[in-house]
Design an enzyme around this catalytic site. Structure first.
Site, PDB file in Angstrom:
ATOM      1  N   ARG A  58       1.102  -1.184  -0.147  1.00  0.00           N
ATOM      2  CA  ARG A  58       0.018   0.046  -0.338  1.00  0.00           C
ATOM      3  C   ARG A  58       1.075   0.860  -0.074  1.00  0.00           C
ATOM      4  O   ARG A  58       2.196   1.244   0.377  1.00  0.00           O
ATOM      5  CB  ARG A  58      -0.754   0.028   0.881  1.00  0.00           C
ATOM      6  CG  ARG A  58      -0.668  -0.381   2.813  1.00  0.00           C
ATOM      7  CD  ARG A  58      -0.875   0.430   3.864  1.00  0.00           C
ATOM      8  NE  ARG A  58      -0.915   2.129   3.683  1.00  0.00           N
ATOM      9  CZ  ARG A  58       0.271   2.508   3.716  1.00  0.00           C
ATOM     10  NH1 ARG A  58       1.541   2.510   4.818  1.00  0.00           N
ATOM     11  NH2 ARG A  58       0.683   3.959   3.501  1.00  0.00           N
ATOM     12  N   GLY A  59       0.116   2.468  -0.341  1.00  0.00           N
ATOM     13  CA  GLY A  59       1.147   3.554  -0.117  1.00  0.00           C
ATOM     14  C   GLY A  59       0.941   3.846  -1.492  1.00  0.00           C
ATOM     15  O   GLY A  59       1.300   2.980  -2.746  1.00  0.00           O
ATOM     16  N   ALA A  60       1.269   4.926  -2.040  1.00  0.00           N
ATOM     17  CA  ALA A  60       0.449   5.523  -3.618  1.00  0.00           C
ATOM     18  C   ALA A  60       1.872   4.896  -4.720  1.00  0.00           C
ATOM     19  O   ALA A  60       2.000   3.947  -5.709  1.00  0.00           O
ATOM     20  CB  ALA A  60       0.177   6.938  -3.979  1.00  0.00           C
ATOM     21  N   ARG A 106      -6.598  -0.522  -6.843  1.00  0.00           N
ATOM     22  CA  ARG A 106      -7.439   0.602  -6.628  1.00  0.00           C
ATOM     23  C   ARG A 106      -7.532   2.094  -7.315  1.00  0.00           C
ATOM     24  O   ARG A 106      -6.241   2.358  -8.266  1.00  0.00           O
ATOM     25  CB  ARG A 106      -6.444   0.432  -5.288  1.00  0.00           C
ATOM     26  CG  ARG A 106      -6.116   0.124  -4.631  1.00  0.00           C
ATOM     27  CD  ARG A 106      -5.748  -0.208  -3.191  1.00  0.00           C
ATOM     28  NE  ARG A 106      -6.168   0.973  -2.018  1.00  0.00           N
ATOM     29  CZ  ARG A 106      -5.680   1.671  -0.993  1.00  0.00           C
ATOM     30  NH1 ARG A 106      -4.382   1.481  -0.764  1.00  0.00           N
ATOM     31  NH2 ARG A 106      -6.424   2.223   0.167  1.00  0.00           N
ATOM     32  N   GLN A 211      -3.343   2.423   9.809  1.00  0.00           N
ATOM     33  CA  GLN A 211      -2.064   2.401   9.205  1.00  0.00           C
ATOM     34  C   GLN A 211      -0.516   3.638   9.623  1.00  0.00           C
ATOM     35  O   GLN A 211       0.508   2.918   9.917  1.00  0.00           O
ATOM     36  CB  GLN A 211      -1.732   3.225   7.714  1.00  0.00           C
ATOM     37  CG  GLN A 211      -1.784   2.160   6.640  1.00  0.00           C
ATOM     38  CD  GLN A 211      -3.523   2.387   6.208  1.00  0.00           C
ATOM     39  OE1 GLN A 211      -4.275   2.570   7.238  1.00  0.00           O
ATOM     40  NE2 GLN A 211      -4.541   2.161   5.089  1.00  0.00           N
ATOM     41  N   ASP A 252      -2.534  10.751  -2.412  1.00  0.00           N
ATOM     42  CA  ASP A 252      -2.627   9.722  -3.544  1.00  0.00           C
ATOM     43  C   ASP A 252      -2.918  10.023  -4.683  1.00  0.00           C
ATOM     44  O   ASP A 252      -2.761   9.422  -6.517  1.00  0.00           O
ATOM     45  CB  ASP A 252      -3.851   8.971  -3.245  1.00  0.00           C
ATOM     46  CG  ASP A 252      -3.225   8.311  -2.143  1.00  0.00           C
ATOM     47  OD1 ASP A 252      -3.411   8.668  -1.524  1.00  0.00           O
ATOM     48  OD2 ASP A 252      -2.835   6.979  -1.694  1.00  0.00           O
ATOM     49  N   ASN A 262      -5.941  12.072  -0.157  1.00  0.00           N
ATOM     50  CA  ASN A 262      -4.830  11.490  -0.020  1.00  0.00           C
ATOM     51  C   ASN A 262      -6.482  11.127   1.584  1.00  0.00           C
ATOM     52  O   ASN A 262      -7.148  10.898   1.477  1.00  0.00           O
ATOM     53  CB  ASN A 262      -4.276  12.521   1.005  1.00  0.00           C
ATOM     54  CG  ASN A 262      -3.053  11.271   2.090  1.00  0.00           C
ATOM     55  OD1 ASN A 262      -2.489  11.046   1.488  1.00  0.00           O
ATOM     56  ND2 ASN A 262      -2.645  11.479   3.537  1.00  0.00           N
ATOM     57  N   LYS A 263      -5.720  10.343   2.776  1.00  0.00           N
ATOM     58  CA  LYS A 263      -6.231   8.668   3.357  1.00  0.00           C
ATOM     59  C   LYS A 263      -7.164  10.159   4.087  1.00  0.00           C
ATOM     60  O   LYS A 263      -6.220  11.240   4.774  1.00  0.00           O
ATOM     61  CB  LYS A 263      -4.920   8.546   4.603  1.00  0.00           C
ATOM     62  CG  LYS A 263      -5.533   7.810   5.670  1.00  0.00           C
ATOM     63  CD  LYS A 263      -6.889   7.044   5.192  1.00  0.00           C
ATOM     64  CE  LYS A 263      -5.902   5.722   3.846  1.00  0.00           C
ATOM     65  NZ  LYS A 263      -6.134   4.908   3.374  1.00  0.00           N
TER      66      LYS A 263
HETATM   67  O1  MRU Z   1      -5.346   3.281   1.735  1.00  0.00           O
HETATM   68  P1  MRU Z   1      -3.029   3.782   1.961  1.00  0.00           P
HETATM   69  O2  MRU Z   1      -2.686   2.682   3.433  1.00  0.00           O
HETATM   70  O3  MRU Z   1      -2.859   2.939   0.517  1.00  0.00           O
HETATM   71  O4  MRU Z   1      -3.435   5.166   2.240  1.00  0.00           O
HETATM   72  C1  MRU Z   1      -2.112   5.582   1.283  1.00  0.00           C
HETATM   73  C2  MRU Z   1      -2.140   7.278   1.530  1.00  0.00           C
HETATM   74  O5  MRU Z   1      -3.154   7.723   1.799  1.00  0.00           O
HETATM   75  C3  MRU Z   1      -0.296   7.939   2.007  1.00  0.00           C
HETATM   76  O6  MRU Z   1      -0.875   8.696   1.941  1.00  0.00           O
HETATM   77  C4  MRU Z   1      -0.362   8.414   0.040  1.00  0.00           C
HETATM   78  O7  MRU Z   1      -0.906   7.355  -0.694  1.00  0.00           O
HETATM   79  C5  MRU Z   1       0.569   8.576   0.512  1.00  0.00           C
HETATM   80  S1  MRU Z   1       2.222   7.135   0.697  1.00  0.00           S
HETATM   81  C6  MRU Z   1       3.894   7.848   0.191  1.00  0.00           C
END
Ligand code: MRU
Length: 371
Positions: A58-60, A106, A211, A252, A262-263
């Site tokens: 996970r994470g963009a 996703r 997270q 994201d 973002n999250k």
């Molecule tokens: O659902 P996730 O855990 O993939 O969400 C991640 C985020 O929102 C992060 O802030 C974003 O992807 C940046 S990661 C460098």
């Protein structure tokens, strides 16, 4: 009961969120952290898609790299790697189908579709399966290598943007687990800590999947960076108590006008920061900027299973039939953002040539527009 899980010691361990190893990507299964550090070899496209969907990876930036490697796995799995020179249509159709499956894992982080399309493009111009496979692997590897450079550039630019801010607040996990390098927002944190510029990070837990609590707390603990974990709803109190000099979070997808997905919970932080006169920064690579999306209303926000809200790590919190709404992300309007700390400079919308020149040599990246 001692409050020490086996992996929360302060002995740094190498964290490779994703790495290519003999014909398949291997990831850290982030669903198991912080209790267990286990790896998962993704040797089918279904496994890659499942890992992305379930947030094992996970994470963009990390899901972009996973998608890129997934194209190579798919070429092998479908026999596409062995297609002869006379069958380019068959190769094209395999590549299209793989890209479609991986991209749809996703929807919100633009890095995934950008990465998958980039690998698709590199493979589709080749004459046969073996050269397509080699080109796809080279491109996916380049995504990983570039992401490491990108994290380093974001960290350098972040130290400039955040100069003087010694107490930071962050959200979700944007670090070594979310990228191929040190991270975006958290990469800045690591760089400031190494330079003696940081007193403390407040990490929001990031309900529902935690997270922040599970991953950011683990990462920062591993690295010995001073941090305290707060529940998401304590962020306002932290700001009111003067514990926060700046907020820095990841992204994201940043739309052309600067609206940023973002999250979920990021928007709350931006509103709170504005109320308290605290600068609110977005950190991310140029690959998270989507100039084809005009503004935040056009960003598709992933909605996840309501069960994630009713439970926490398998424990029931709410009545089993409680109706729940579970957007994985929210959109922060550009007007609340002090600036965008990227690998190609510190930016503000309208974004221009820095982002369009996405393939430029990242080693030459420097801070851009002054604020
Ligand atoms: O659902 P996730 O855990 O993939 O969400 C991640 C985020 O929102 C992060 O802030 C974003 O992807 C940046 S990661 C460098």
């Amino acid at each position: 009961v001692p409050d020490t899980a086996p992996l929360t010691r302060r002995t740094p361990i190498p964290i490779a969120s994703i790495a290519w190893d003999a014909d398949a990507p291997v990831i850290i299964d982030q669903r198991r952290l912080p209790d267990d550090l286990v790896h998962w070899r993704l040797d089918t496209v279904d496994a890659v898609v499942e890992a992305i969907r379930t947030l094992a990876v996970r994470g963009a930036p990390a899901i972009g790299i996973a998608g890129g490697y997934g194209m190579v796995v798919g070429l092998d799995e479908t026999g596409g790697s062995e297609i002869g020179p006379g069958e380019r249509e068959a190769l094209a159709s395999i590549l299209d189908s793989l890209a479609g499956r991986l991209e749809s894992a996703r929807p919100t982080a633009v890095n995934l579709s950008m990465a998958v399309r980039r690998v698709h493009r590199a493979a589709a111009v080749q004459v046969d399966g073996p050269t397509a496979r080699a080109a796809a692997l080279a491109e996916a590897t380049a995504l990983e290598v570039e992401d490491r450079a990108s994290c380093a550039a974001i960290a350098a630019n972040g130290r400039v943007a955040l100069a003087g801010a010694r107490r930071l607040l962050t959200h979700c996990n944007t670090g070594r687990l979310a990228t191929a390098g040190d991270g975006t927002a958290l990469g800045i944190v690591y760089a400031m800590d190494a330079a003696g510029e940081l007193d403390e990070v407040l990490a929001c837990e990031a309900r529902p999947l935690l997270q922040g609590a599970r991953l950011t707390a683990w990462e920062l603990g591993q690295a010995g960076v001073p941090y305290r974990l707060i529940v998401d709803s304590a962020a306002g109190a932290a700001m009111a108590h003067g514990l926060v000099d700046a907020v820095v979070v990841g992204c994201d997808r940043v739309a052309a006008n600067g609206d940023t997905a973002n999250k979920v919970g990021t928007y709350n932080l931006a509103v709170l920061a504005r109320h308290h006169g605290i600068p609110f920064w977005i950190a991310g690579p140029h690959t998270s900027f989507d100039l084809d999306t005009p503004d935040g209303t056009a960003i598709v926000v992933e909605e996840r299973d309501p069960e994630e809200v009713r439970t926490a790590r398998g424990h029931r919190l709410a009545p089993a039939d409680a109706p729940a709404w579970n957007p994985a992300f929210d959109v922060t309007p550009a007007a609340l953002v002090a600036g965008y700390i990227t690998d190609v400079g510190i930016l503000r919308p309208p974004f221009g040539s820095e982002l369009r020149a996405g393939t430029r040599d990242l080693t030459t990246a420097s801070t851009g527009a002054s604020l």
